[in-house]
Design a protein around this motif. Structure first.
Motif: not given
Ligand SMILES: *Cc1c(COP(=O)(O)O)cnc(C)c1O
Length: 360
Positions: A69, A71, A74, A137, A139, A167, A169-170, A190-191
């Motif tokens: 993941s 997380t 990080w 981050t 987003n 980061d 992620v999204s 998953q985003k």
């Molecule tokens: C969803 C998200 C995370 C965590 O992602 P996981 O796959 O649940 O660990 C971390 N950072 C951002 C910006 C997110 O949107």
């Protein structure tokens, strides 16, 4: 025709339209049972990383590594590469957690923090000299605030001696990074990649790796299961330190291939178009209002809107039409909706959503 529900939630999110087909093919090819130390897996790993490399125009001095993941990344990115001081741009729940992890690991992190809904004037922010890694981050999913890629690049211009970790992620693959100005980027699937959850991706360059080697030499690199060195060592053989999520590594490669066929610039353009439609609608609406005032800081992949009636009523009403919206995050839950604008959602589907929102 809508089969099942349409998810505008910011993760887990609407699946990419080809997920079902690829997953079925993966099962039919025995990918749930093959060895992760064999040739078939090595080829699959090589193919997925190659497709991602092409999709993101990623230079060869960056490795691509898989974890459970974002997380987890990080934690491992801090544990692998920071001896004492990281610096964090904090403007919501996710960026805050990255900072908190540094404290939990016994590091001494610095931060600059803004209220929810606000971004950063990067030029004006003082970053202490002793900072080793700057964590951004791109987003912030909780508030719908973005750090534009060029702001992140500015950090490298001003601090060429520090590592820049992002980061994204999204938003990945939406942000267009200059890879000479970032050192690590992390995301989960998953985003915006529209997959089921269960895979994190860490992109890291040679400088990031060198920092991990330095920590190892000093006897400071703990985390025997996943650290950057074990990932890189195994990655050289197109393998992972432990038994990975083979199905999803395959699936990610296939979705990257589908995105390549569509063209990453087309995807980015479509994302911009849909974001404009959503923000324009919110600005004109009596019921919705964009949460983020500064247009340059408005996320293009997660649109957050204040609602002038309880957001639960709106969410409930749309649910009856098989449309799932995200609620506000944390204590803004009742007052906001969050609308994911990921590549799995077409322009037509956004127009349909706006039509329904305008009738609320
Ligand atoms: C969803 C998200 C995370 C965590 O992602 P996981 O796959 O649940 O660990 C971390 N950072 C951002 C910006 C997110 O949107």
């Amino acid at each position: 025709v809508l089969l099942g529900k349409l998810f505008f939630t910011p993760g887990p999110a609407q699946l990419y339209p080809t997920v079902e087909k690829h997953l079925l093919e993966a099962l039919q090819s025995d990918l749930g049972s093959i060895s992760h130390r064999g040739k078939q897996f090595q080829q699959l790993f090589a193919q997925t990383t190659e497709n991602l490399r092409q999709l993101l125009s990623l230079p060869d001095d960056f490795g691509i590594y898989f974890m459970g993941s974002a997380t987890e990344i990080w934690e491992k990115s801090l544990a692998s590469c920071v001896e004492k001081n990281s610096f964090h741009f904090v403007n919501g729940s996710f960026s805050k957690k990255y900072y908190d992890f540094a404290k939990e690991l016994g590091l001494t992190p610095f931060k600059v923090e803004t209220e929810m809904g606000f971004g950063f004037d990067v030029e004006k922010i003082e970053i202490p000299e002793e900072t080793e890694v700057i964590c951004c981050t791109q987003n912030e999913t909780s508030s719908g605030v973005q750090m534009p890629a060029h702001d992140i690049h500015t950090l490298k211009d001003k601090h060429p001696d520090k590592l820049i970790f992002v980061d994204a992620v999204s938003s990945m693959p939406h942000p267009h990074f200059d890879w000479s100005k970032v050192d690590s980027v992390l995301f989960s699937v998953q985003k915006a990649f529209g997959m089921p959850a269960g895979l994190g991706v860490w992109i890291a360059n040679q400088k990031t790796l060198a920092k991990a080697v330095e920590l190892k030499t000093k006897g400071l690199l703990k985390m025997p299961y996943h650290n950057l060195l074990s990932l890189a060592e195994n990655g050289k053989k197109n393998e992972t330190p432990a038994t990975p999520n083979v199905l999803y590594i395959y699936l990610l490669g296939k979705i990257a291939e589908d995105m390549l066929k569509k063209g990453v610039e087309n995807i980015r353009q479509e994302t911009k178009t849909k974001a404009e439609l959503l923000y324009n609608f919110c600005e004109k609406s009596d019921l919705f209002e964009p949460f983020v005032q500064n247009k340059a800081h408005r996320s293009e992949t997660v649109v957050v809107a204040n609602t002038h009636k309880p957001s639960a009523d709106i969410i409930e009403s749309l649910k009856k039409e098989n449309i799932v919206l995200g609620s506000g995050y944390g204590n803004l839950k009742e007052k906001q909706v969050r609308i994911a604008n990921f590549p799995s959602i077409s322009v037509g589907q956004v127009e349909m959503l706006i039509e329904k929102l305008s009738k609320q």
